[in-house]
Motif scaffolding. Structure first.
Motif, PDB file in Angstrom:
ATOM      1  N   LYS A  87       0.835  -1.199   0.000  1.00  0.00           N
ATOM      2  CA  LYS A  87       0.000   0.000   0.000  1.00  0.00           C
ATOM      3  C   LYS A  87       0.874   1.254   0.000  1.00  0.00           C
ATOM      4  CE  LYS A  87      -3.954  -2.189   0.251  1.00  0.00           C
ATOM      5  NZ  LYS A  87      -4.901  -2.190  -0.905  1.00  0.00           N
ATOM      6  N   ALA A  88       1.933   1.205   0.785  1.00  0.00           N
ATOM      7  CA  ALA A  88       2.853   2.342   0.833  1.00  0.00           C
ATOM      8  C   ALA A  88       3.537   2.542  -0.515  1.00  0.00           C
ATOM      9  CB  ALA A  88       3.898   2.126   1.926  1.00  0.00           C
ATOM     10  N   ALA A  89       3.910   1.443  -1.159  1.00  0.00           N
ATOM     11  CA  ALA A  89       4.559   1.527  -2.472  1.00  0.00           C
ATOM     12  C   ALA A  89       3.630   2.147  -3.504  1.00  0.00           C
ATOM     13  CB  ALA A  89       5.002   0.138  -2.929  1.00  0.00           C
ATOM     14  N   ASP A  90       2.369   1.737  -3.495  1.00  0.00           N
ATOM     15  CA  ASP A  90       1.395   2.301  -4.445  1.00  0.00           C
ATOM     16  C   ASP A  90       1.219   3.802  -4.211  1.00  0.00           C
ATOM     17  OD1 ASP A  90       0.995  -0.155  -5.599  1.00  0.00           O
ATOM     18  OD2 ASP A  90      -0.832  -0.624  -4.472  1.00  0.00           O
ATOM     19  N   THR A  91       1.132   4.178  -2.947  1.00  0.00           N
ATOM     20  CA  THR A  91       0.964   5.595  -2.614  1.00  0.00           C
ATOM     21  C   THR A  91       2.158   6.413  -3.079  1.00  0.00           C
ATOM     22  OG1 THR A  91      -0.389   5.061  -0.676  1.00  0.00           O
ATOM     23  CG2 THR A  91       0.654   7.229  -0.710  1.00  0.00           C
ATOM     24  N   ALA A  92       3.352   5.878  -2.866  1.00  0.00           N
ATOM     25  CA  ALA A  92       4.570   6.609  -3.232  1.00  0.00           C
ATOM     26  C   ALA A  92       4.691   6.791  -4.735  1.00  0.00           C
ATOM     27  CB  ALA A  92       5.790   5.867  -2.689  1.00  0.00           C
ATOM     28  N   VAL A 140      11.313   7.017  -5.184  1.00  0.00           N
ATOM     29  CA  VAL A 140      10.749   6.714  -6.499  1.00  0.00           C
ATOM     30  C   VAL A 140      11.569   7.442  -7.551  1.00  0.00           C
ATOM     31  CG1 VAL A 140       8.708   6.906  -7.961  1.00  0.00           C
ATOM     32  CG2 VAL A 140       8.448   6.411  -5.514  1.00  0.00           C
ATOM     33  N   ALA A 141      11.945   6.729  -8.621  1.00  0.00           N
ATOM     34  CA  ALA A 141      12.794   7.314  -9.665  1.00  0.00           C
ATOM     35  C   ALA A 141      12.050   7.388 -10.991  1.00  0.00           C
ATOM     36  CB  ALA A 141      14.074   6.508  -9.826  1.00  0.00           C
ATOM     37  N   THR A 142      12.324   8.450 -11.710  1.00  0.00           N
ATOM     38  CA  THR A 142      11.796   8.572 -13.071  1.00  0.00           C
ATOM     39  C   THR A 142      12.744   7.854 -14.020  1.00  0.00           C
ATOM     40  OG1 THR A 142      12.914  10.716 -13.234  1.00  0.00           O
ATOM     41  CG2 THR A 142      10.597  10.741 -12.617  1.00  0.00           C
ATOM     42  N   SER A 143      12.368   7.778 -15.292  1.00  0.00           N
ATOM     43  CA  SER A 143      13.151   6.998 -16.264  1.00  0.00           C
ATOM     44  C   SER A 143      14.563   7.539 -16.450  1.00  0.00           C
ATOM     45  CB  SER A 143      12.428   6.957 -17.607  1.00  0.00           C
ATOM     46  OG  SER A 143      12.229   8.277 -18.096  1.00  0.00           O
ATOM     47  N   ASP A 144      14.789   8.834 -16.180  1.00  0.00           N
ATOM     48  CA  ASP A 144      16.135   9.385 -16.335  1.00  0.00           C
ATOM     49  C   ASP A 144      16.985   9.206 -15.079  1.00  0.00           C
ATOM     50  OD1 ASP A 144      14.967  11.172 -14.612  1.00  0.00           O
ATOM     51  OD2 ASP A 144      15.609  12.975 -15.702  1.00  0.00           O
ATOM     52  N   GLY A 145      16.434   8.534 -14.067  1.00  0.00           N
ATOM     53  CA  GLY A 145      17.192   8.251 -12.858  1.00  0.00           C
ATOM     54  C   GLY A 145      17.047   9.285 -11.751  1.00  0.00           C
ATOM     55  N   THR A 146      16.221  10.296 -11.946  1.00  0.00           N
ATOM     56  CA  THR A 146      16.001  11.294 -10.901  1.00  0.00           C
ATOM     57  C   THR A 146      15.166  10.677  -9.783  1.00  0.00           C
ATOM     58  OG1 THR A 146      16.056  13.101 -12.500  1.00  0.00           O
ATOM     59  CG2 THR A 146      15.064  13.572 -10.363  1.00  0.00           C
TER      60      THR A 146
END
Length: 249
Positions: A87-92, A140-146
């Motif tokens: 649940k925490a992962a989904d929220t994040a 949580v990271a975006t596709s560019d690694g941020t």
């Protein structure tokens, strides 16, 4: 007058014998004391079995105290937390458009979790829980690694702080992006593989890379019987178990 040498009287002989015996005794005692002193200096100091030497550090005498404290903290966190890891992962993930989970950990809320320092400035949509309360710290990271950090109240499930991780270099972002591109297994699949044999409550999931350059999911599972923590390394490309480490401290 007789030319023969006169012998000393018997009394004189007795005195001489006594003096001679005393000198011999003193010499013998002195030698014995010297020997005992040498032996005492050469021999190591012995202490009763199970006891510490007088110079021993107090902090090294009771490792069990630290072990019990860690288990107590795990029990308190798991018992207080109402929000499960998934649940925490989904929220994040919902907090970052196009983001993917790279790290999640159940921990105590600290003063740092509510701080406003950093660049860019964090967002605080909800009040932070009190210090020592359980929280999920997610990354949580975006596709560019941020990488973005999201703090979630582990009791209410509400996000109380979000922030892009400061001081990320181009190399850092490239490394994260590279791991994400190789990780064909989702965190959910990794947890399923880890908990198939290691039973307990999941308190952490982290995307990492081992010494063999294998991208892995490290899944922390806490036993609700012993409160020991087992970290299970799962290959992020095929879901195979690569190893386990039990932390009983």
């Amino acid at each position: 007058m007789s030319s023969a040498r006169r012998l000393p009287p018997l009394r004189s002989l007795a005195v001489m014998c006594v003096l001679g015996s005393s000198a011999l005794l003193m010499t013998a005692c002195t030698n014995a004391d010297t020997t005992r002193s040498s032996v005492a200096e050469a021999a190591p100091t012995a202490y009763p079995s199970g006891s510490a030497s007088p110079s021993a550090s107090p902090s090294s005498a009771s490792p069990s105290a630290s072990m019990n404290q860690d288990r107590t903290e795990r029990k308190a966190l798991v018992s207080m937390a109402k929000v499960t890891w998934d649940k925490a992962a989904d929220t994040a993930v919902k907090e970052v458009s196009g983001g993917k989970l790279v790290d999640l950990e159940l921990k105590q809320t600290s003063d740092e979790a509510t701080a406003t320092a950093g660049s860019p400035s964090p967002s605080t949509p909800n009040p932070a829980p009190s210090k020592g309360s359980p929280e999920w710290e997610a990354k949580v990271a975006t596709s560019d690694g941020t990488v973005h950090r999201i703090d979630i109240d582990a009791v209410s499930g509400k996000v109380f702080r979000t922030q892009e991780e400061p001081d990320q270099s181009a190399d850092d972002k490239q490394e994260v992006a590279g791991m994400l591109s190789k990780a064909t297994q989702t965190p959910q699949q990794a947890v399923k593989a880890a908990t198939a044999e290691t039973k307990g409550t999941v308190t952490g999931v982290e995307l990492d890379q081992n010494d063999n350059q294998q991208v892995t999911w490290a899944v922390d599972v806490v036993s609700t019987d012993t409160w020991d923590k087992t970290t299970v390394d799962v290959d992020a490309t095929n879901g195979k178990i690569l190893g386990r480490h039990v932390d009983s401290d």
